[in-house]
Design a protein around this motif. Sequence first.
Motif, PDB file in Angstrom:
ATOM      1  N   ILE A  38       0.876  -1.164   0.000  1.00  0.00           N
ATOM      2  CA  ILE A  38       0.000   0.000   0.000  1.00  0.00           C
ATOM      3  C   ILE A  38       0.917   1.218   0.000  1.00  0.00           C
ATOM      4  N   PRO A  39       1.033   1.897  -1.149  1.00  0.00           N
ATOM      5  CA  PRO A  39       1.980   3.016  -1.234  1.00  0.00           C
ATOM      6  C   PRO A  39       1.577   4.174  -0.330  1.00  0.00           C
ATOM      7  N   PRO A  40       2.554   5.012   0.027  1.00  0.00           N
ATOM      8  CA  PRO A  40       2.238   6.167   0.869  1.00  0.00           C
ATOM      9  C   PRO A  40       1.331   7.155   0.144  1.00  0.00           C
ATOM     10  N   ASP A  41       0.617   7.931   0.912  1.00  0.00           N
ATOM     11  CA  ASP A  41      -0.260   8.967   0.371  1.00  0.00           C
ATOM     12  C   ASP A  41       0.613  10.092  -0.172  1.00  0.00           C
ATOM     13  N   ARG A  42       0.677  10.196  -1.489  1.00  0.00           N
ATOM     14  CA  ARG A  42       1.529  11.202  -2.131  1.00  0.00           C
ATOM     15  C   ARG A  42       0.936  12.606  -2.046  1.00  0.00           C
ATOM     16  N   GLY A  43      -0.312  12.725  -1.601  1.00  0.00           N
ATOM     17  CA  GLY A  43      -0.957  14.016  -1.483  1.00  0.00           C
ATOM     18  C   GLY A  43      -0.689  14.696  -0.151  1.00  0.00           C
TER      19      GLY A  43
END
Length: 105
Positions: A38-43
Amino acid sequence: MSASEEGPYNLRSDGEPGIHGHLGGFRRGPAVFSVYEIPPDRGRYPNGPTVYLIDVDDGAGARECSRFTDDPEDKPIWNGAWNNDEWCEWILKLARALIAAPDIG
């Protein structure tokens, strides 16, 4: 993508489609374990670490077994009865092997 790959019966424990972030799986007895990235929240700033989800399905549908991050300071979080289970070390060893060399195919 076929209906068998994405549909109401192939969901992660968090409700996302089972193909999103799937790195592979392994089995022990009737229990089938699946590992997801689950990739990090890029926002957000700062970006958090990547989270890895381990689901287990012993015939009753996917349930969360553990979550951990790629931060070596963080300890895995085990869900429910998995906390301190004798399989924990074995599960983490195989999950980390899949992270290093995903079984995509």
